[in-house]
Design an enzyme around this catalytic site. Structure first.
Site, PDB file in Angstrom:
ATOM      1  N   GLY A 295       1.277  -1.125   0.658  1.00  0.00           N
ATOM      2  CA  GLY A 295       0.196  -0.217  -0.317  1.00  0.00           C
ATOM      3  C   GLY A 295       0.681   1.218  -0.539  1.00  0.00           C
ATOM      4  O   GLY A 295       2.156   1.427  -0.512  1.00  0.00           O
ATOM      5  N   SER A 296       0.595   2.678   0.167  1.00  0.00           N
ATOM      6  CA  SER A 296       1.021   3.915   0.472  1.00  0.00           C
ATOM      7  C   SER A 296       2.845   3.631   0.580  1.00  0.00           C
ATOM      8  O   SER A 296       3.237   4.299   0.881  1.00  0.00           O
ATOM      9  CB  SER A 296       0.382   4.495   1.449  1.00  0.00           C
ATOM     10  OG  SER A 296      -0.923   5.129   0.673  1.00  0.00           O
ATOM     11  N   THR A 297       2.724   2.998   2.245  1.00  0.00           N
ATOM     12  CA  THR A 297       4.335   2.830   2.238  1.00  0.00           C
ATOM     13  C   THR A 297       5.106   2.953   1.181  1.00  0.00           C
ATOM     14  O   THR A 297       6.219   4.016   0.731  1.00  0.00           O
ATOM     15  CB  THR A 297       5.150   2.174   2.957  1.00  0.00           C
ATOM     16  OG1 THR A 297       4.640   0.635   2.285  1.00  0.00           O
ATOM     17  CG2 THR A 297       4.385   1.889   4.610  1.00  0.00           C
ATOM     18  N   LYS A 299       3.870   4.959  -1.438  1.00  0.00           N
ATOM     19  CA  LYS A 299       4.433   6.404  -2.160  1.00  0.00           C
ATOM     20  C   LYS A 299       5.814   6.248  -1.710  1.00  0.00           C
ATOM     21  O   LYS A 299       6.442   7.870  -2.529  1.00  0.00           O
ATOM     22  CB  LYS A 299       3.308   7.029  -1.788  1.00  0.00           C
ATOM     23  CG  LYS A 299       2.372   7.141  -1.994  1.00  0.00           C
ATOM     24  CD  LYS A 299       0.893   6.863  -1.181  1.00  0.00           C
ATOM     25  CE  LYS A 299      -0.531   6.172  -2.306  1.00  0.00           C
ATOM     26  NZ  LYS A 299      -1.977   6.961  -1.614  1.00  0.00           N
TER      27      LYS A 299
END
Length: 589
Positions: A295-297, A299
């Site tokens: 997921g967003s890690t 990013k």
């Protein structure tokens, strides 16, 4: 050789008493026969007696020396017996705390062919070993071949039976692997089979040096972990797991400059002393052997790549006012800002739209190459043989580029995430992880994958995401005075039953670093907390995202381990964090 060395007990030992008794019987046999014997017979008998006496003495001394050597370990209470099958050396943490050790124990056997008085032997063993079933003792003493009676005897228990002086009763020394801290660091330390062969963790990865250490070669195997850090990490991970009831959970602490793993936890755990009774789920090392869509890690990597390639700066803007249409799919933000965001704000608000736009500017070829350079397309480089191979895209089309930019479409292990994050935070150099302690001051030579400028910028951006009152998604991980930075992650899991991602099944995490201030070469640490399918509750207002369930636990870990790592709070940061305008933000993705 002194008489005191004739086995346990010296001249009072059962062996010595046996020799004296035999000589006494020979002497009396001689006395009985001499009256009826002729003179020449008397002389021959005396010669025979003298030869027999010295023969008995020689046998007694030889056996005594052998028995003394065999059982010397019990009297000395230490060291490793040469030639004991499966013997292993000690395993210790970075500060010398004992993690694994061989303890001597003994198995008792009876060979009825060597028993002198079966009834006496049976009675004596029955009194000494009341825990052994009577049928087993009967079979061993009155049978016709050597039989096992009981294992796991301590040196004291063995000596007590040995001193009974029972012919035909023998012992075999064995080694039992013990883990003094039980479940602490069980997944990292690992365990062995009944023959002393390493099956998991460091016991397997370092099997050869640990075996050599049993013979005094190289000393104990010293691991990189600090049991104080490990205990704090496990405790906070367990609390988070109990609160949010996930399927599983992972915790990691690494030194970003050396790659040393200072703490590694996988929940549920097990007691390494009882590994055989643990379930497969308990023995599974989720930090190394499991892979997740993070997921967003992710990013953090995409933003760093955007900066490193020069397609964006911290001030670059991205229009997130409307969902972003890319080919046949439409990308939405979890917390829609409906605003034009600069790159820092894209990171703070965890904008899928802004991140996908940035990835499109980078391009699929460059994005995939950077991911490869960061080690995200291969198993994490670490001694652990459980290190899992990632699941990576077969092709890097427009849809794949967008998905992977915010952590979908690639499954990697937590260790692989930590390895890549280390490079992001240490000045841009890729180094392998290690479970072995490195010499003080040694930083392995690395391979540059990002510029120092990019790494410095990422430290600032990650800090901005945690500073209270700045609107970032990681505010619940802040620890006043420790300059914590980080990125939340909430990855939806693909559900084969419905053939799409299921927003009810999430992998929620927080990837943190501290301290973010100071020069790039300053000591710095990475902390990861990951929960697999957590469930929101009243405390999280029903949310199960990384900002709600993982960030608080990461903050608590950092607060507890900072003193052990020599990281001191800074007063000026405490003042800033406690200023009235810095109310806690809503924690998001």
């Amino acid at each position: 050789m002194s008489l005191s060395n004739l086995g346990p007990g010296g001249v009072h030992s059962p062996l010595w008493r046996w020799v004296v008794e035999r000589v006494w019987r020979l002497e009396h046999a001689f006395e009985r026969s001499r009256a009826a014997a002729r003179p020449e017979d008397d002389t021959r008998i005396r010669i025979f007696l003298v030869m027999g006496f010295f023969g008995f003495c020689f046998v007694g001394v030889s056996l005594g020396a052998g028995w003394s050597a065999l059982f010397s370990r019990a009297g000395q209470g230490g060291g490793y017996a040469q030639g004991v099958e499966g013997a292993r050396g000690d395993v210790v943490d970075r500060n010398g705390k004992l993690l694994a050790v061989d303890l001597a124990h003994y198995a008792l056997y009876v060979d009825p062919r060597e028993v002198w008085d079966a009834k006496e032997t049976r009675a004596a063993l029955g009194r000494a070993l009341p825990q052994v079933p009577a049928k087993r003792l009967d079979k061993a003493v009155f049978g016709d071949h050597r039989a096992f009676v009981l294992g796991g005897l301590t040196p004291d228990e063995k000596d007590a039976i040995f001193n009974l002086g029972l012919p035909g009763v023998t012992f075999e020394e064995q080694e039992r692997r013990m883990y003094p801290l039980g479940p602490t660091a069980a997944h990292l330390i690992g365990f062995v089979d009944s023959g002393g062969k390493g099956l998991a963790g460091a016991e397997r990865a370092l099997d050869d040096p640990i075996r050599k250490a049993a013979g005094g070669e190289g000393g104990p195997a010293q691991l990189s972990i600090d049991v104080r850090v490990q205990a704090a990490l496990e405790d906070e991970l367990r609390k988070a797991a109990e609160e949010f009831t996930p399927k599983g959970a992972v915790g990691l602490v690494t030194n970003v400059h050396t790659g040393e793993i200072l703490g590694m936890a996988s929940w549920p755990d097990y007691d390494a002393n009882k590994a055989g009774g643990a379930t497969d789920d308990q023995r599974l090392n989720r930090a190394a052997a499991s892979v997740y869509e993070m997921g967003s890690t992710f990013k953090a990597f995409t933003v760093a790549i955007g900066l490193d390639t020069g397609v964006a700066t911290a001030a670059s803007t991205f229009d997130a006012r409307e969902p972003y249409k890319l080919g046949y799919r439409t990308i939405h933000d979890y917390h829609a800002t409906k605003a034009v965001l600069n790159l820092v704000e894209v990171f703070q608000h965890s904008s899928n739209i802004g991140t996908a736009m940035l990835a499109e500017r980078v391009g699929g070829q460059r994005l995939s190459q950077y991911f490869t350079n960061l080690g995200l397309t291969k198993p994490a480089k670490v001694e652990l043989q459980e290190s899992a191979r990632p699941l990576t895209p077969r092709k890097w089309d427009q849809d794949t580029v967008a998905s992977t930019s915010f952590g979908h479409g690639m499954n990697i292990s937590p260790l692989a995430l930590a390895q890549a994050m280390n490079a992001l935070l240490n000045g841009g150099e890729m180094r392998p992880l290690t479970i072995r302690k490195l010499p003080p001051g040694v930083r392995p030579e690395g391979r540059r994958v990002l510029s120092e400028h990019t790494s410095a910028e990422m430290l600032k951006i990650m800090r901005a995401n945690v500073v209270p009152g700045e609107g970032g998604s990681g505010g619940k991980a802040d620890v006043p005075g420790l300059s914590v930075g980080g990125k939340t992650g909430t990855g939806e899991k693909y559900d084969p039953a419905i053939r799409r991602y299921n927003h009810q099944r999430q992998v929620s995490s927080f990837a943190a670093t501290f301290p973010t201030d100071g020069p790039l070469e300053a000591d710095r640490y990475f902390v990861l907390i990951l929960l697999d399918e957590p469930k929101g509750n009243a405390n999280s207002f029903g949310f199960s995202t990384g900002g709600w369930v993982a960030a608080p636990a990461a903050g608590r870990v950092i607060e507890r381990i900072a003193p052990f790592l020599g990281v001191k709070r800074k007063t000026e940061l405490v003042t800033i964090a406690n200023s009235p305008k810095n109310a806690a933000p809503e924690a998001g993705l």
